[in-house]
Design a protein around this motif. Structure first.
Motif, mmCIF file in Angstrom:
data_model
loop_
_atom_site.group_PDB
_atom_site.id
_atom_site.type_symbol
_atom_site.label_atom_id
_atom_site.label_comp_id
_atom_site.label_asym_id
_atom_site.label_seq_id
_atom_site.Cartn_x
_atom_site.Cartn_y
_atom_site.Cartn_z
ATOM 1 N N PHE A 240 44.068 -34.208 -107.317
ATOM 2 C CA PHE A 240 43.170 -33.256 -106.671
ATOM 3 C C PHE A 240 42.572 -33.856 -105.400
ATOM 4 C CE2 PHE A 240 43.199 -32.213 -111.198
ATOM 5 C CZ PHE A 240 43.459 -30.846 -111.169
ATOM 6 N N ASP A 241 41.959 -32.993 -104.600
ATOM 7 C CA ASP A 241 41.300 -33.417 -103.369
ATOM 8 C C ASP A 241 39.836 -33.716 -103.677
ATOM 9 O OD1 ASP A 241 40.590 -33.935 -100.767
ATOM 10 O OD2 ASP A 241 40.473 -31.817 -100.191
ATOM 11 N N ILE A 242 39.563 -34.956 -104.032
ATOM 12 C CA ILE A 242 38.209 -35.372 -104.365
ATOM 13 C C ILE A 242 37.493 -35.760 -103.078
ATOM 14 C CG2 ILE A 242 36.767 -36.920 -105.740
ATOM 15 C CD1 ILE A 242 38.561 -35.197 -107.460
ATOM 16 N N HIS A 243 36.412 -35.082 -102.751
ATOM 17 C CA HIS A 243 35.683 -35.365 -101.510
ATOM 18 C C HIS A 243 34.747 -36.559 -101.650
ATOM 19 C CE1 HIS A 243 36.170 -30.950 -99.914
ATOM 20 N NE2 HIS A 243 37.317 -31.587 -100.080
ATOM 21 N N GLY A 244 34.213 -36.776 -102.830
ATOM 22 C CA GLY A 244 33.294 -37.883 -103.040
ATOM 23 C C GLY A 244 33.119 -38.161 -104.514
ATOM 24 N N MET A 245 32.668 -39.372 -104.833
ATOM 25 C CA MET A 245 32.376 -39.757 -106.210
ATOM 26 C C MET A 245 31.124 -40.624 -106.229
ATOM 27 S SD MET A 245 36.145 -40.574 -107.851
ATOM 28 C CE MET A 245 35.450 -40.922 -109.482
ATOM 29 N N VAL A 246 30.392 -40.539 -107.317
ATOM 30 C CA VAL A 246 29.149 -41.299 -107.457
ATOM 31 C C VAL A 246 29.089 -41.904 -108.855
ATOM 32 C CG1 VAL A 246 26.637 -41.236 -107.331
ATOM 33 C CG2 VAL A 246 27.985 -39.635 -105.937
ATOM 34 N N HIS A 247 28.884 -43.207 -108.916
ATOM 35 C CA HIS A 247 28.612 -43.884 -110.180
ATOM 36 C C HIS A 247 27.090 -43.958 -110.309
ATOM 37 C CE1 HIS A 247 28.975 -47.840 -112.723
ATOM 38 N NE2 HIS A 247 28.798 -46.779 -113.496
ATOM 39 N N ILE A 248 26.526 -43.285 -111.301
ATOM 40 C CA ILE A 248 25.068 -43.251 -111.450
ATOM 41 C C ILE A 248 24.613 -44.531 -112.142
ATOM 42 C CG2 ILE A 248 23.065 -41.994 -112.320
ATOM 43 C CD1 ILE A 248 24.566 -40.451 -110.218
ATOM 44 N N THR A 249 24.090 -45.459 -111.344
ATOM 45 C CA THR A 249 23.643 -46.753 -111.867
ATOM 46 C C THR A 249 22.170 -46.926 -111.523
ATOM 47 O OG1 THR A 249 24.443 -47.848 -109.844
ATOM 48 C CG2 THR A 249 25.949 -47.745 -111.713
ATOM 49 N N GLY A 250 21.747 -48.137 -111.192
ATOM 50 C CA GLY A 250 20.359 -48.368 -110.832
ATOM 51 C C GLY A 250 19.955 -47.528 -109.623
#
Length: 349
Positions: A240-250
């Motif tokens: 898929f065309d993923i525009h962004g990703m975020v790992h929710i950490t500190g």
């Protein structure tokens, strides 16, 4: 004068050799075809496979586990911490589109206890295997007098690879893009200084208490290892065309989501879109923690966020449903201030 040995100074070479013998099979089980050599070299060898890439980009990440280790010491349980060390690294490089290739760990102990080391490193190896990356090396340092006996610190380093055209940055993010949230496995590995202050200083718990809302003991809940996202997310990145990703950490929602957005864009989150795990409700109640502080400290039940176009959101949700993976439509990208607004959601009074 009586002759002295390294053991007299607190460093036991024989115990180190025994530790290696206990972990060698689980480490070898992580090896990919690209791994060269075996345990015991001065460096780990990995023959990069170039034929599948036109413009390969290497992505690296390093991290530790933080004060979650204090719970492992308190409860004398060391089989989950290794996964935390791996997850904090491979999840971070994953958000840039990278497939984890290999991992190295660094374990520093006060007194080398072979069985304890084996438990920690077995957790590292199992997490590497689950993430598809090889554990190609590491270091166990016995530092007498530096750490109390029975205590240690662990950190890791991971390298991954991504085709340059598939590298995920903020460049393709657009206003109106949808934020899809993948569930966390719990508190993961951030915010434990606050967790410990609430649970053990303020409430006086010892970790062995059975908590009905959790369906188990408090210690079991808090030592639940950080979820590994490569197995779920890599197929999505490729398809898929993923525009962004975020790992929710500190830093929770307020600090992490803006890292994946252009400077002229923000995000609005609907916290009622998913069911908050009970542990976060309890922490807020026990510590009387402000709502904003909760969302800027903890993952609140969402460990990974995908930023995609509305059309892709539907297709990705359908694919994940086929795989029996939960996913929530938790918000959207907005134009304007580079900030996150969290609406909805309910805390116990």
């Amino acid at each position: 004068m009586e002759k002295m040995t390294y053991r007299d100074a607190g460093v036991d070479i024989d115990a180190g050799n025994k530790s290696v013998s206990l972990i060698k099979d689980c480490v070898r089980a992580t090896y990919r075809p690209e791994v060269l050599g075996d345990l015991g070299g001065f460096g780990g060898l990995f023959a990069l496979n170039m034929k599948d890439y036109e413009e390969p980009v290497l992505v690296s990440g390093t991290d530790g586990v933080g004060t979650k280790l204090c719970l492992a010491f308190m409860l004398n349980r060391h089989d989950t911490i290794g996964q935390d060390a791996v997850a904090m690294c491979v999840n971070d490089i994953l958000v840039q589109g990278a497939e984890p290739l290999f991992f190295l760990d660094y374990l520093a102990v006060g007194k080398l206890l072979p069985q304890q080391v084996a438990e920690v490193v077995t957790g590292v190896a199992n997490a590497c295997r689950e993430s598809g990356c090889a554990l190609i090396g590491g270091e166990t340092a016995e530092m007498a007098g530096f750490y109390p006996a029975g205590e240690y610190d662990i950190a890791g380093f991971s390298v991954g690879i991504v085709e340059r055209s598939k590298l995920i940055t903020s460049d393709r993010v657009r206003a109106g893009d949808v934020l899809l949230g993948l569930p966390s496995s719990g508190v993961h590995s951030n915010g434990y200084s606050l967790v410990r202050k609430i649970c053990f200083e303020c409430m006086g718990f010892n970790g062995g208490e059975y908590v009905e809302e959790l369906g188990g003991t408090l210690g079991e809940e808090l030592l639940t290892p950080t979820r590994l996202y490569p197995r779920v997310c890599l197929p999505l990145i490729r398809s898929f065309d993923i525009h962004g990703m975020v790992h929710i950490t500190g830093g929770g929602f307020y600090e992490n989501i803006p890292r994946a957005l252009p400077e002229n864009m923000g995000a609005e989150i609907d916290a009622s879109a998913w069911e908050m795990p009970a542990i976060f409700r309890l922490l807020q109640k026990w510590g009387n923690v402000d709502r904003t502080e909760m969302y800027r400290t903890f993952n609140m039940g969402i460990g990974m966020v995908l930023i995609v176009s509305p059309g892709e959101a539907e297709r990705i949700a359908a694919r994940l449903a086929e795989e029996r993976e939960r996913v929530y439509r938790i918000g959207h990208v907005t134009e304007g201030a580079h900030e996150v607004v969290v609406r909805g959601g309910v805390f116990d009074a």
